[in-house]
Design a protein around this motif. Structure first.
Motif: not given
Length: 307
Positions: A126-127, A119-121, A153-155
């Motif tokens: 994936a939309g 979860d990443d605000p 993280k991230p990415g």
């Protein structure tokens, strides 16, 4: 026989129409047991559904083992309870290989690179508000129990881990941070905690899996090898790079396969030769699997490994 001939294919795990994949093996050199990590999901679910948590089932880590050099395998066992954060969506082991720590206070630890979505605000994966992260699975009791590290993280996802000369672990990861380079993170406690990511711009990538290996010593010099499609876009020009200073610099490169090529793995064969196993083709990188071995010194000669 050092890759000269091969047995017939055999099925390690078959679950009808469900997905059993992302194999990632490691050999416990103290017991001789081969551990093989894999990931499972319902065959009707797509990765985007699993990331968005709208799938029929979760994506789960599994492990099996062989005590007869891969001739037979145990029934895969789920590691959902100990090696998956319930808030994660996607999950994948490897793909590639794990390692066993050789030096320091964590000597003997088995370390398996893996990745997940979280979860990443601020994310847009994936939309939805999700991102990719990497982590490792590790064991200090020869596989009797397994646990997971903190997230990197991230990415970051599809990762490979290697041990440096001082026992530090380096995680080399596919990056979604628009850098066209591999993401790097370090651990000084055997893989439990990881440094903030940085990017190694010597290792150009185009969103693809890559392989990295501590090849050991050659003529008294520690050697690391790295293999990937060394282009900023697309999947071709599979290139092997060499580091003689613990992955700080990559001093030599060798074109392995000029045409379409994708995922890969590196090993040091019993006879000391370099072994490469990778996807490749004429028009697409997934037409065939190629295994090639060569003498270490060929890395420094002209021409491609595979003509």
């Amino acid at each position: 026989d050092n890759g000269m001939t091969w047995s017939n294919e055999q099925v390690v795990w078959d679950d009808a129409k469900n997905t059993c994949g992302n194999p990632c093996p490691v050999v416990d050199e103290e017991t001789g047991r081969i551990w093989l990590f894999m990931s499972w999901n319902n065959g009707k679910d797509k990765e985007s559904d699993i990331i968005n948590k709208t799938s029929l089932s979760s994506r789960l880590p599994y492990v099996c083992y062989s005590d007869d050099d891969g001739k037979t395998w145990s029934k895969p066992a789920s590691l959902e309870e100990t090696c998956r954060d319930p808030s994660w969506g996607w999950y994948a082991t490897g793909p590639g290989i794990g390692i066993q720590v050789k030096k320091g206070s964590y000597k003997g630890r088995l370390v398996i690179p893996a990745n997940h979505s979280y979860d990443d605000p601020q994310g847009n994966l994936a939309g939805g508000p999700y991102g990719y992260g990497a982590h490792v699975i590790y064991s200090d009791d020869h596989g009797k129990s397994w646990q997971i590290s903190e997230s990197i993280k991230p990415g970051c996802n599809e990762s490979q881990v290697t041990e440096l000369s001082d026992g530090t672990l380096l995680m080399n990861m596919r990056s979604y941070n628009n850098k066209q380079a591999r993401a790097i993170s370090y651990s000084t406690d055997g893989g439990q905690n990881w440094s903030e990511i940085e990017h190694d711009f010597q290792l150009v990538e185009s969103l693809c899996q890559a392989a990295v290996l501590n090849f050991g010593e050659v003529d008294g010099q520690g050697v690391h090898l790295f293999l990937n499609p060394a282009v900023p876009h697309g999947r071709d020009h599979l290139t092997l790079k060499v580091s003689l200073d613990d992955c700080r610099s990559w001093s030599n490169s060798k074109l392995v396969y000029e045409g379409p090529a994708a995922y890969s793995c590196i090993t040091r064969l019993p006879n000391g030769r370099v072994g490469l196993f990778f996807e490749a083709g004429e028009k697409r990188p997934y037409e065939k699997m190629i295994f090639v071995s060569f003498d270490w010194n060929e890395i420094f000669l002209t021409g491609t490994i595979v003509p």
